[in-house]
Design an enzyme around this catalytic site. Sequence first.
Site, short mmCIF file in Angstrom:
data_model
loop_
_atom_site.label_atom_id
_atom_site.label_comp_id
_atom_site.label_asym_id
_atom_site.label_seq_id
_atom_site.Cartn_x
_atom_site.Cartn_y
_atom_site.Cartn_z
N ALA A 32 -44.22 61.49 -29.51
CA ALA A 32 -43.19 60.67 -30.18
C ALA A 32 -42.41 59.94 -29.09
CB ALA A 32 -42.29 61.51 -31.06
N GLY A 36 -37.08 56.84 -23.03
CA GLY A 36 -36.77 57.93 -22.10
C GLY A 36 -38.04 58.40 -21.40
N HIS A 37 -39.07 58.69 -22.21
CA HIS A 37 -40.36 59.10 -21.64
C HIS A 37 -40.94 57.97 -20.77
CE1 HIS A 37 -40.25 61.34 -25.61
NE2 HIS A 37 -40.41 62.34 -24.77
N GLN A 61 -42.72 77.19 -27.61
CA GLN A 61 -41.32 76.95 -27.25
C GLN A 61 -40.43 76.69 -28.45
OE1 GLN A 61 -42.45 73.46 -24.76
NE2 GLN A 61 -40.57 72.54 -25.53
N LYS A 149 -32.04 64.71 -19.17
CA LYS A 149 -31.57 64.96 -20.55
C LYS A 149 -31.65 66.46 -20.85
CE LYS A 149 -31.55 64.20 -25.21
NZ LYS A 149 -32.65 64.94 -25.75
N ILE A 176 -31.92 58.25 -20.34
CA ILE A 176 -31.98 56.89 -20.91
C ILE A 176 -31.30 56.94 -22.29
CG2 ILE A 176 -33.50 55.01 -21.65
CD1 ILE A 176 -33.56 55.56 -18.62
N SER A 185 -33.95 60.36 -28.02
CA SER A 185 -34.61 61.63 -28.30
C SER A 185 -35.58 61.44 -29.45
CB SER A 185 -33.55 62.68 -28.68
OG SER A 185 -34.18 63.79 -29.29
P1 AMP Z 1 -39.98 65.94 -24.73
O1 AMP Z 1 -41.10 65.10 -25.22
O2 AMP Z 1 -38.75 65.85 -25.56
O3 AMP Z 1 -40.40 67.35 -24.41
O4 AMP Z 1 -39.55 65.30 -23.35
C1 AMP Z 1 -40.48 65.13 -22.30
C2 AMP Z 1 -39.74 64.75 -21.07
O5 AMP Z 1 -39.03 63.53 -21.30
C3 AMP Z 1 -38.70 65.80 -20.67
O6 AMP Z 1 -38.71 65.94 -19.27
C4 AMP Z 1 -37.41 65.19 -21.16
O7 AMP Z 1 -36.29 65.61 -20.43
C5 AMP Z 1 -37.67 63.71 -20.93
N1 AMP Z 1 -36.78 62.90 -21.77
C6 AMP Z 1 -36.63 62.99 -23.12
N2 AMP Z 1 -35.66 62.15 -23.54
C7 AMP Z 1 -35.20 61.53 -22.42
C8 AMP Z 1 -34.19 60.54 -22.19
N3 AMP Z 1 -33.44 60.03 -23.17
N4 AMP Z 1 -34.00 60.13 -20.92
C9 AMP Z 1 -34.73 60.65 -19.90
N5 AMP Z 1 -35.70 61.56 -20.06
C10 AMP Z 1 -35.93 62.01 -21.30
#
Ligand code: AMP
Length: 281
Positions: A32, A36-37, A61, A149, A176, A185
């Site tokens: 998704a 940020g990613h 998790q 984040k 971000i 998010s």
């Molecule tokens: P997730 O898919 O939520 O597990 O996130 C994967 C990676 O993307 C993790 O290292 C998160 O910290 C990073 N991430 C998610 N949202 C953001 C954001 N808004 N800004 C920077 N990194 C992000």
Amino acid sequence: MMLLKQIKEVRKLVKSWRKEGLTVGYVPTMGALHEGHESLIKRAVAENDRVIVSVFVNPTQFGPNEDYDAYPRNIDKDMQLCMNAGAVAVFNPEPEEMYFDDKSTSVSVSGLTDVLCGAKRPGHFNGVCLIVSKFLNIVTPDKAYFGQKDAQQVAVIKRMVRDLNIDVEIIPCPIIREEDGLAKSSRNTYLSYEERKAALVLSRILQMVRKELDNGERDANKLREMIAEELNKEPLAKIDYVEIVDSDSLKHVEVIERSILVPIAVYIGKTRLIDNFIYEL
Ligand code: AMP
């Protein structure tokens, strides 16, 4: 752009890159994907010859009452984003590829995981550490990129990598945000129109705290109270935790004398959102 489903495919690909003397950057995600990613992937592309992204909603998790089934999944869109950002491969395994039915090994980082999200989401970081250590063993990247984040996650992963002597450099990347300040998010898609407006309370409060710190406030309890008071004014928000901790040890702070992390976790309706900032002293 390659879509890899099997561990052996990843190993073969990375081996071929190594033979050519290429460096490998890795970005773990649950999909998704958003900007940020994307920022993590672009940073990895800038710093490595080849970049691989994993897209895996990791069941271990999530707690029993959490959103594992509902978590948004869209691999086609994710592939497009990864390609546009310059990654060359996406590893998107099924849970059966990643976990043996009779798995017996756990990876647990003590201390750092007893607080904040670790205290509120029992077992969460064991799941994170297990899957990240497995991915690092499979991809064997030079550098792996994580978002600030999830500040506690960065601290825990850094500690795990140090303690287990995993040969990888962990690169933390800045948060971000949307234009109005909400941290991006994958879970923001759960928010209704009203909740989306209410969610701004997180970034607004963090900005207030930063201003107080800039003005010389060093009493952490005063700041915690201010945060709680402000959050209580938002009827759709319910505090999960509000903290001010040492940015390295994640230990509770009373008087602010060195760099701190200010993390908050808030339920907006049923959606749990987190945000934070680090204040350097
Ligand atoms: P997730 O898919 O939520 O597990 O996130 C994967 C990676 O993307 C993790 O290292 C998160 O910290 C990073 N991430 C998610 N949202 C953001 C954001 N808004 N800004 C920077 N990194 C992000």
